[in-house]
Design an enzyme around this catalytic site. Structure first.
Site, PDB file in Angstrom:
ATOM      1  N   GLU A   1       0.811  -1.224   0.000  1.00 25.16           N
ATOM      2  CA  GLU A   1       0.000   0.000   0.000  1.00 25.16           C
ATOM      3  C   GLU A   1       0.845   1.275   0.000  1.00 25.16           C
ATOM      4  O   GLU A   1       1.873   1.350   0.666  1.00 25.16           O
ATOM      5  CB  GLU A   1      -0.915  -0.015   1.219  1.00 25.16           C
TER       6      GLU A   1
ATOM      7  N   LYS B   1       0.373   4.950   1.223  1.00 26.23           N
ATOM      8  CA  LYS B   1      -0.499   5.746   2.105  1.00 26.23           C
ATOM      9  C   LYS B   1       0.342   6.799   2.811  1.00 26.23           C
ATOM     10  O   LYS B   1       1.281   6.468   3.534  1.00 26.23           O
ATOM     11  CB  LYS B   1      -1.176   4.819   3.126  1.00 26.23           C
TER      12      LYS B   1
ATOM     13  N   LYS C   1      -8.102   2.260  -2.947  1.00 26.79           N
ATOM     14  CA  LYS C   1      -8.452   2.258  -1.527  1.00 26.79           C
ATOM     15  C   LYS C   1      -9.238   3.540  -1.265  1.00 26.79           C
ATOM     16  O   LYS C   1      -8.682   4.626  -1.188  1.00 26.79           O
ATOM     17  CB  LYS C   1      -7.171   2.206  -0.684  1.00 26.79           C
TER      18      LYS C   1
ATOM     19  N   GLU D   1     -14.444  -5.796   2.470  1.00 26.46           N
ATOM     20  CA  GLU D   1     -13.752  -5.831   3.763  1.00 26.46           C
ATOM     21  C   GLU D   1     -14.755  -6.018   4.896  1.00 26.46           C
ATOM     22  O   GLU D   1     -15.710  -5.261   5.023  1.00 26.46           O
ATOM     23  CB  GLU D   1     -12.977  -4.530   3.982  1.00 26.46           C
TER      24      GLU D   1
ATOM     25  N   ASN E   1     -10.316  -7.680   8.194  1.00 28.46           N
ATOM     26  CA  ASN E   1      -9.479  -6.690   8.864  1.00 28.46           C
ATOM     27  C   ASN E   1      -9.099  -7.216  10.242  1.00 28.46           C
ATOM     28  O   ASN E   1      -9.965  -7.506  11.068  1.00 28.46           O
ATOM     29  CB  ASN E   1     -10.231  -5.363   8.984  1.00 28.46           C
TER      30      ASN E   1
ATOM     31  N   GLU F   1      -5.999  -8.149   6.224  1.00 30.99           N
ATOM     32  CA  GLU F   1      -5.725  -6.712   6.166  1.00 30.99           C
ATOM     33  C   GLU F   1      -5.375  -6.163   7.548  1.00 30.99           C
ATOM     34  O   GLU F   1      -5.937  -6.588   8.551  1.00 30.99           O
ATOM     35  CB  GLU F   1      -6.957  -5.956   5.658  1.00 30.99           C
ATOM     36  N   SER F   2      -4.454  -5.223   7.566  1.00 28.97           N
ATOM     37  CA  SER F   2      -4.108  -4.424   8.749  1.00 28.97           C
ATOM     38  C   SER F   2      -3.264  -5.179   9.792  1.00 28.97           C
ATOM     39  O   SER F   2      -3.481  -6.352  10.071  1.00 28.97           O
ATOM     40  CB  SER F   2      -5.357  -3.882   9.456  1.00 28.97           C
TER      41      SER F   2
END
Length: 269
Positions: free
Chosen positions: A56, A58, A117, A166, A186, A216-217
């Site tokens: 990603e 960001k 995103k 998600e 997530n 994710e995350s």
């Protein structure tokens, strides 16, 4: 976080209406990338030559503030791609994450799938995604009803885009539909911000068969990826772990090399 989400969605409703008035759909459909054939994230995530990592770009987030605003999107995403990323995730929200549509278009120099995103609440944003060069859109269950997810996912598929849904908890399992072939879990609890890998693994077992699972995350260790691969996850979205470094592309390169080494060692067992 739920309060932040509410604030973001309220902002998006106003912003989308404003942008719609400025740039109608027929103008978007004349964009450079609108007629381009999108790449398949599912295909890239199942390619054994790739890492399965969605890397990603960001700059900042509402919870962490500035993460890295000193790097260029082209440099970073080229580094990600060269090191074997299966997909790029590019934040296009400006107000809360410091991103832009131009970031995603700039990243399009790379020949791997790109996930837009974004906090998508309207079909217009999906047309936008296609026009700026995205291959995949994100639908966040916490921001949408199951009916809205279905409607938006059907629309995206009609445009040739793949859909990543998600989810965060068991209640959101009902948002999964035929068109959401990719399901992201997530690892971060949106209320407490705590990361719980086991909770995500437990939740993944309740997802219908045939869905490609993406974690994710909160992923920063190779051991976590190996653990989640064993649980059936095929994709791993990682952003902050690389973006917080001075050279995110190089940081990903080191991570990918060590990841491949450990995968080889694991396969020999």
């Amino acid at each position: 976080m739920s309060n932040i989400l509410d604030k973001i969605i309220d902002y998006k409703r106003v912003q989308v209406e404003k942008v719609k008035a400025q740039t109608p759909v027929d103008v978007l459909e004349k964009g450079t990338f609108f007629l381009r054939q999108p790449l398949s994230l599912r295909q890239f995530l199942t390619d054994p030559e790739k890492t399965g990592i969605i890397a990603e770009f960001k700059r900042r987030s509402p919870s962490k503030g500035v993460i890295n605003d000193q790097v260029e999107v082209v440099d970073v995403t080229k580094g990600y791609t060269a090191a074997g990323a299966s997909c790029l995730s590019v934040l296009t929200d400006e107000a809360f994450f410091g991103g832009s549509d131009d970031d995603l278009t700039a990243a399009r120099v790379n020949e791997i799938p790109i996930l837009r995103k974004e906090f998508i609440i309207d079909e217009y944003q999906i047309v936008e995604a296609k026009a700026i060069g995205a291959d995949v859109i994100l639908l966040i269950a916490a921001c949408l009803t199951p009916e809205e997810v279905k409607k938006l996912a059907v629309f995206a598929k009609r445009l040739g885009l793949e859909v990543l849904l998600e989810i965060h908890n068991e209640e959101e399992l009902k948002h999964i539909c035929e068109e959401t072939e990719l399901v992201g879990v997530n690892n971060r609890d949106l209320k407490t911000f705590t990361v719980d890998i086991q909770r995500s693994i437990d939740l993944s077992r309740k997802i219908p068969a045939g869905k490609l699972l993406i974690a994710e995350s909160g992923i920063s260790k190779i051991e976590t990826i190996l653990q989640m691969k064993e649980a059936g996850f095929r994709g791993f979205l990682i952003g902050e772990n690389f973006m917080k470094e001075e050279d995110p592309g190089a940081a990903f390169g080191e991570f990918a090399r060590e990841f491949r080494r450990q995968i080889e060692d694991f396969s020999r067992l």
